[in-house]
Structure formats: structure tokens, C-alpha cells
Scaffold this active site. Sequence first.
Site, PDB file in Angstrom:
ATOM      1  N   ARG A  87      -2.891  -2.145  -3.143  1.00  0.00           N
ATOM      2  CA  ARG A  87      -4.026  -1.307  -3.134  1.00  0.00           C
ATOM      3  C   ARG A  87      -3.891  -0.033  -4.444  1.00  0.00           C
ATOM      4  O   ARG A  87      -2.657   0.396  -4.355  1.00  0.00           O
ATOM      5  CB  ARG A  87      -3.944  -0.672  -1.722  1.00  0.00           C
ATOM      6  CG  ARG A  87      -5.012   0.386  -1.581  1.00  0.00           C
ATOM      7  CD  ARG A  87      -4.773   1.143  -0.387  1.00  0.00           C
ATOM      8  NE  ARG A  87      -5.983   2.149  -0.436  1.00  0.00           N
ATOM      9  CZ  ARG A  87      -5.923   3.344   0.096  1.00  0.00           C
ATOM     10  NH1 ARG A  87      -4.711   3.614   0.548  1.00  0.00           N
ATOM     11  NH2 ARG A  87      -6.792   4.125   0.297  1.00  0.00           N
ATOM     12  N   ARG A 137      -7.241  16.839   4.798  1.00  0.00           N
ATOM     13  CA  ARG A 137      -8.132  17.183   3.553  1.00  0.00           C
ATOM     14  C   ARG A 137      -9.202  17.747   4.069  1.00  0.00           C
ATOM     15  O   ARG A 137      -9.935  17.586   5.278  1.00  0.00           O
ATOM     16  CB  ARG A 137      -8.453  16.136   2.877  1.00  0.00           C
ATOM     17  CG  ARG A 137      -7.414  15.366   1.951  1.00  0.00           C
ATOM     18  CD  ARG A 137      -7.635  14.183   1.343  1.00  0.00           C
ATOM     19  NE  ARG A 137      -7.031  12.959   1.980  1.00  0.00           N
ATOM     20  CZ  ARG A 137      -7.335  11.806   1.918  1.00  0.00           C
ATOM     21  NH1 ARG A 137      -8.318  11.655   0.897  1.00  0.00           N
ATOM     22  NH2 ARG A 137      -6.789  10.872   2.485  1.00  0.00           N
ATOM     23  N   GLU A 157      -8.075  -4.290   5.134  1.00  0.00           N
ATOM     24  CA  GLU A 157      -8.032  -4.153   3.692  1.00  0.00           C
ATOM     25  C   GLU A 157      -6.779  -5.021   3.156  1.00  0.00           C
ATOM     26  O   GLU A 157      -6.958  -5.592   2.034  1.00  0.00           O
ATOM     27  CB  GLU A 157      -7.453  -2.719   3.289  1.00  0.00           C
ATOM     28  CG  GLU A 157      -8.628  -1.492   3.795  1.00  0.00           C
ATOM     29  CD  GLU A 157      -8.135  -0.137   3.721  1.00  0.00           C
ATOM     30  OE1 GLU A 157      -8.464   0.539   3.187  1.00  0.00           O
ATOM     31  OE2 GLU A 157      -6.973   0.166   4.490  1.00  0.00           O
ATOM     32  N   ASN A 186       0.842  -1.173  -0.086  1.00  0.00           N
ATOM     33  CA  ASN A 186       0.054  -0.087  -0.095  1.00  0.00           C
ATOM     34  C   ASN A 186       0.936   1.344   0.031  1.00  0.00           C
ATOM     35  O   ASN A 186       1.490   1.642   1.186  1.00  0.00           O
ATOM     36  CB  ASN A 186      -0.762   0.088   1.279  1.00  0.00           C
ATOM     37  CG  ASN A 186      -1.852   1.314   1.396  1.00  0.00           C
ATOM     38  OD1 ASN A 186      -1.651   1.889   0.340  1.00  0.00           O
ATOM     39  ND2 ASN A 186      -2.983   1.050   2.228  1.00  0.00           N
ATOM     40  N   HIS A 219     -12.126   4.067  -0.437  1.00  0.00           N
ATOM     41  CA  HIS A 219     -12.041   3.267   0.817  1.00  0.00           C
ATOM     42  C   HIS A 219     -12.870   1.922   0.387  1.00  0.00           C
ATOM     43  O   HIS A 219     -13.363   1.206   1.381  1.00  0.00           O
ATOM     44  CB  HIS A 219     -12.606   3.903   2.083  1.00  0.00           C
ATOM     45  CG  HIS A 219     -11.872   5.015   2.453  1.00  0.00           C
ATOM     46  ND1 HIS A 219     -12.247   6.061   2.763  1.00  0.00           N
ATOM     47  CD2 HIS A 219     -10.470   5.120   2.497  1.00  0.00           C
ATOM     48  CE1 HIS A 219     -11.195   6.920   3.232  1.00  0.00           C
ATOM     49  NE2 HIS A 219     -10.338   6.494   3.209  1.00  0.00           N
TER      50      HIS A 219
END
Length: 412
Positions: free
Chosen positions: A93, A241, A379, A10, A181
Amino acid sequence: MTTPLALVLNAGSSSLKFALYDIAAAPVERARGIVERIGGAPRLKAAFRADLPSVARDLASEAVHDHAGALGAVLFLIEASFPDARIVTVGHRVVHGGTTYAAPIVVTPEVLAELTRLIPFAPIHQPHNVSGIEAAQAAFPDALQVACFDTAFHRTQPWVNDTYALPPDYYARGVRRYGFHGLSYEYVSGELARIAPERAAGRVVIAHLGNGASMCAVEGGRSISSTMGFTPLDGLPMGTRCGQIDPGVIFYMLAEEERPIDDVQTLLYTESGLLGLSGLSNDMRTLEASGTAEADAAIAYYTARIREQVGRLAATLGGLDALVFTAGIGENSPRIRAEVCERLGWIGIELDPERNAASAEVITTSASPVEVRVVPTDEEIVIVRAAKSLWEAGDAACRPFPPDRRLSDTKV
């Protein structure tokens, strides 16, 4: 006997997370870690699921100045710790799969070219995902490279939740609400189906709250709507963000303040959110511990926006059967969960303070019509399952590290 391993990568802007799995049978995790501060003062941290000590050490900056160098450090560690193992597949990912990819796929030159073309759609994430794939291809030219997409889970969204009110040619060109996500939502939806099938079959809102944050309306295990849109910038405020913002603010910055577009992008992606509001940190743990008025205001803004989205997503679903908290903040912050649920009694949520403080699996009272759960996400296991499946489908064989690729002399 050679043990086939799968490596999961990732790649972030200045980090490379990794996990290593034995895939001789059902995937079994062997190691997990991260190379952080790539390009600065790099550091490697890893934990093993065996009789091996954890690792935490600084790396030589001249050797680990990019993702290829970071991968070299990871491979050196793997080779030293598991000398008889062979990496046969690498799962990546990838944040953006565009309109083309709605499932994991073997990376070919054509696929890599398409992922590169999508860089403008996710400029902060996609370049590093691509560079991570390229570094892994160089290190393991014989291993199967597999891309898994954060956008794929959301390709089931109906058109009204997928489009913007723009002329239709923009939608045809790929300007639409992708959602992100997705790997986390896929895992959490699967876990919910396993532990609470009656809730999973109904109307569920999942809140993935970490440094990046989003929420997703799921019905019968399928994505219906997400808070993120065309890019991972939209929706909830995040660590750095801004989340949802009036486009007029951006016009103002460009026209009235005459800020360069790159400067505006940096502001919105890396200097806003919890960090920008608090002036202190993007780390929720730091904000909760600080007790400053600015930190408390940032937390209040954050939880207010989450509550709003619970209401919007519940309306999209036509009601709510379960709310699920996941990811770093969602799994570990009783305060955030309590503040989010505090004013949601109208929708049928009755929080149990003791269960919430203990981060129990179910944090509502037994009388609560809507069940609120805490489900840790994973994940990496979603990625390794996909990589293993595609590797087995290709009838691949275990291959050794290429002789000219061994890393014993790497200076890390």
C-alpha cells in the site's frame, strides 16, 4: 508441491500491517497481523486461517527498531508457520502516486525514485511506504514488488473537483486535490456492485471512518469528489489530524506564535482531531465509553462535519441513492452512524434504530428513499489481486527464500 504466496504490506509510522495469501488459484488468506510500536516496545500480533494458534508476543527492541527489523519478525513467523511456502510477490500500500500512477505498478528503480520524490506530498505516510518497499526488496530480491496507490481511484475526478483556485502552473506542478483511501473505496464500490447493483450504478457517498477518515462521492463506480485534498490532512477531523482548517490559522501559528514549521506540522497531524478536541484519546471506543463533556463535544464535532460533507457530496452528485459506512468506526459504531443520519431526513434517509444497533447490512427502513449500508472494507484483497495479476502476467516462477536471507537466527 511449492505453494506460491503473496505478502501484502502496509507500512505506517510505527507499525507494519501484513497479510499473507495463497495465490495458486483465487487468493485465499492464510494469515494477517501487525507489528506495532516499532522503535519503542515492539509487539507482534497475528491470526491464522488454519489450524495454527494466534500469536501475540513482545519483540526484542534491538532487533525491531525499524521497518526492516519488523519485516524480519514477520518473515520469521511466516517461515516457521508455512515452511513449504514461497513468497513470489509482495504488494505494498502506497499512499501517494502523484499524477503519474493511476494503477498498480511493478516497482522498478525508476518507480521507487518517483515515490521518494513524492514524500513532500505525504510526509507522514510516504517515507514509511518507501522504507517498507526497500525492506521487502532486501528480504526478497527475486520476488515481484508491486505498488498499489491510495490516490489512484480518484484520478477520475473532474477538473473542478481536482483543482485549487491557484494560478494554473501550480496544478501543472502537481498541486491538486488527490484524495486518499482509494484502495478502500475501490473495494467497497466493487462490493456494492455485487450486493446492490442498482444502488452502485447510481449516486453513492462512501464514508471511510477510521483513525484516518474521509468521504468520497462515487457515481457509476467512479470517484467524482473526495473530502481529502493535496494531503491526507484535509477534510474530516480524524483520530489525531485536524482535517479542514483555515490556512490563516497556520499563518497565525507561524507568525504570531513563532512556532517552528515542524512543530506546526506535528500539531496538525498528531495532536489534533479527536485527541486534541477531547484531551483524552484518538480512539472512538474510548471516547464513547468515557462519557465526559469533552469526549461528547469531540464526537459532536466529528459527526457534524460528516453530515456537512454528506450534503456537499450529494450536491456534487446531484442527489443521493446510497450512503455507505465503512472502516473501523463506520463498521462498528452504531452511535456515530445514528448521529450522522439523525438530521439527514431532508435528503431521504430514514434510519432503522434496531438494524443500526445490530450493524445490519442495511440500516435504513424499507421505506427510506436513500439506502444506508454498512460494508466492511478490505484493502488487502485489492492489493493482493493486483499483485497476483502482475505476477501472473510476468510468468514468474516460485522462488525459495535466498539461502543467505533465512531468518531462523533472527533475535525476535
